[in-house]
Design a protein around this motif. Structure first.
Motif, mmCIF file in Angstrom:
data_model
loop_
_atom_site.group_PDB
_atom_site.id
_atom_site.type_symbol
_atom_site.label_atom_id
_atom_site.label_comp_id
_atom_site.label_asym_id
_atom_site.label_seq_id
_atom_site.Cartn_x
_atom_site.Cartn_y
_atom_site.Cartn_z
ATOM 1 N N VAL A 22 0.719 -1.105 -0.218
ATOM 2 C CA VAL A 22 0.102 -0.210 0.150
ATOM 3 C C VAL A 22 0.820 1.485 0.434
ATOM 4 O O VAL A 22 0.574 2.584 -0.702
ATOM 5 N N LEU A 23 1.836 1.072 0.863
ATOM 6 C CA LEU A 23 2.476 2.747 1.085
ATOM 7 C C LEU A 23 2.982 2.727 -0.328
ATOM 8 O O LEU A 23 3.420 4.100 -1.067
ATOM 9 N N ASP A 24 4.251 1.736 -0.964
ATOM 10 C CA ASP A 24 4.622 1.641 -2.273
ATOM 11 C C ASP A 24 3.305 2.650 -3.570
ATOM 12 O O ASP A 24 3.688 2.905 -4.520
ATOM 13 N N HIS A 25 1.659 2.052 -3.472
ATOM 14 C CA HIS A 25 1.080 2.534 -4.248
ATOM 15 C C HIS A 25 0.842 3.498 -4.098
ATOM 16 O O HIS A 25 0.685 4.827 -5.088
ATOM 17 N N ALA A 33 2.140 14.811 -6.503
ATOM 18 C CA ALA A 33 2.287 15.624 -5.101
ATOM 19 C C ALA A 33 2.699 15.575 -4.498
ATOM 20 O O ALA A 33 2.497 16.356 -3.409
ATOM 21 N N GLY A 34 4.214 15.278 -4.430
ATOM 22 C CA GLY A 34 5.489 14.807 -3.108
ATOM 23 C C GLY A 34 4.904 14.129 -2.491
ATOM 24 O O GLY A 34 6.119 13.899 -1.277
ATOM 25 N N ALA A 35 4.531 12.424 -2.450
ATOM 26 C CA ALA A 35 4.792 11.660 -1.904
ATOM 27 C C ALA A 35 6.160 10.654 -2.189
ATOM 28 O O ALA A 35 6.802 11.487 -2.920
ATOM 29 N N PRO A 36 6.709 10.768 -0.668
ATOM 30 C CA PRO A 36 8.461 10.687 -0.670
ATOM 31 C C PRO A 36 8.368 9.248 -0.701
ATOM 32 O O PRO A 36 7.597 7.786 -0.671
ATOM 33 N N MET A 37 10.194 8.850 -1.582
ATOM 34 C CA MET A 37 10.543 8.479 -2.265
ATOM 35 C C MET A 37 10.818 7.036 -1.703
ATOM 36 O O MET A 37 10.451 5.639 -1.785
ATOM 37 N N THR A 40 8.570 4.099 -1.995
ATOM 38 C CA THR A 40 8.454 2.655 -3.113
ATOM 39 C C THR A 40 9.680 1.886 -1.744
ATOM 40 O O THR A 40 9.806 0.869 -2.897
ATOM 41 N N MET A 41 10.690 3.010 -1.562
ATOM 42 C CA MET A 41 11.821 2.274 -1.032
ATOM 43 C C MET A 41 11.853 0.934 -0.087
ATOM 44 O O MET A 41 11.787 0.068 -0.361
ATOM 45 N N LEU A 42 10.380 1.327 0.728
ATOM 46 C CA LEU A 42 9.592 0.145 1.402
ATOM 47 C C LEU A 42 9.406 -0.616 1.025
ATOM 48 O O LEU A 42 9.105 -1.853 1.133
ATOM 49 N N GLY A 43 8.570 -0.818 -0.888
ATOM 50 C CA GLY A 43 7.836 -1.488 -0.953
ATOM 51 C C GLY A 43 8.315 -2.181 -2.562
ATOM 52 O O GLY A 43 8.360 -3.297 -2.868
#
Length: 260
Positions: A22-25, A33-37, A40-43
């Motif tokens: 969910v975090l990755d998506h 919109a600025g969702a932190p990288m 996707t690292m955790l994803g």
């Protein structure tokens, strides 16, 4: 594989994967919109976790044919729904190409082929392994004369050349199945695929762009798996995976069109 009641069950490991997914998506749908990288690292841990549990599930399932059928049907339904959703909510900032069911289907199919080889049914095993090359070959043959049809065949029918995570993910799944009794080798295979994913370019992009190598950290939660199935949730992932992607995509559409 030895089992014990310490550590985490298969269900708990899957739920960890779901949370990270969910975090990755969220990053996928809201990167603009600025969702932190870091999301996707955790994803990056998600794919190995689910391939690991795929190997476990395929080993223990009572009916491998039904297992394969469920994954294939889930893939087809999701491909149809993706086309419907993207036409109803066109969005330039996000490409909706998620299709892990296809990867899992091919992974399970290669596991099925491996079982046939172990049974010394070599011709059948070879045929099963070659089968996913057919849609790829047909798509390539039609690419010039009927490009749209070729694209649909390549995307809608699982094949080694056009699957989420690439063919290396399919063979990682197979490796995790073959060596499911040898956890150290499974860890080595995950680390090897992580290394390959760096493209052997060891520079700053590994922390800013090409973060796929971080899948190696999936070894940490997997190491806590105790060999126990855990409670239920048999069909949870089949429903939750596409549902949360489409909800996030539609929210991204609404944000783009009404709040930007």
């Amino acid at each position: 594989m030895k089992t014990n009641y310490k550590g985490i069950t298969g269900t708990q490991l899957k739920l960890i994967g779901v949370f990270l997914m969910v975090l990755d998506h969220i990053h996928q749908m809201f990167y603009y919109a600025g969702a932190p990288m870091i999301l996707t690292m955790l994803g990056r841990l998600v794919l190995p976790i689910f391939l690991f549990m795929l190997a476990e599930g395929f080993h223990y399932t009572r009916n491998k044919h039904k297992y394969l059928a469920r994954l294939f049907i889930a893939h087809v339904i999701m491909m149809i729904m993706t086309q419907i959703i993207t036409k109803a909510f066109p969005l330039d900032t996000v490409v909706l190409m998620n299709g892990i069911f296809g990867t899992m289907f091919l992974g399970a199919l290669t596991m099925f082929a491996y079982d046939k080889f172990r049974e010394r049914r070599y011709l059948l095993g070879t045929g099963i392994l070659v089968l996913p090359l057919v849609p790829a070959a047909v798509g390539m043959l039609l690419s010039n004369s009927h490009p749209m049809l070729a694209a649909n065949i390549m995307i809608d029918i699982p094949n080694y050349l056009a699957v989420e995570g690439g063919f290396i993910s399919v063979f990682l799944a197979l490796g995790l199945y073959i060596f499911r009794e040898k956890r150290a080798i499974q860890y080595f295979l995950i680390a090897l695929v992580a290394l390959i994913s760096t493209n052997f370019q060891f520079n700053s992009t590994l922390l800013t762009e090409n973060v796929q190598w971080m899948m190696v950290f999936s070894i940490i939660p997997i190491s806590f798996y105790n060999g126990q199935k855990g409670k239920g949730l048999k069909y949870f992932f089949y429903i939750f995976y596409p549902a949360h992607i489409y909800i996030l995509y539609i929210l991204s559409y609404l944000y783009t069109n009404y709040f930007m």
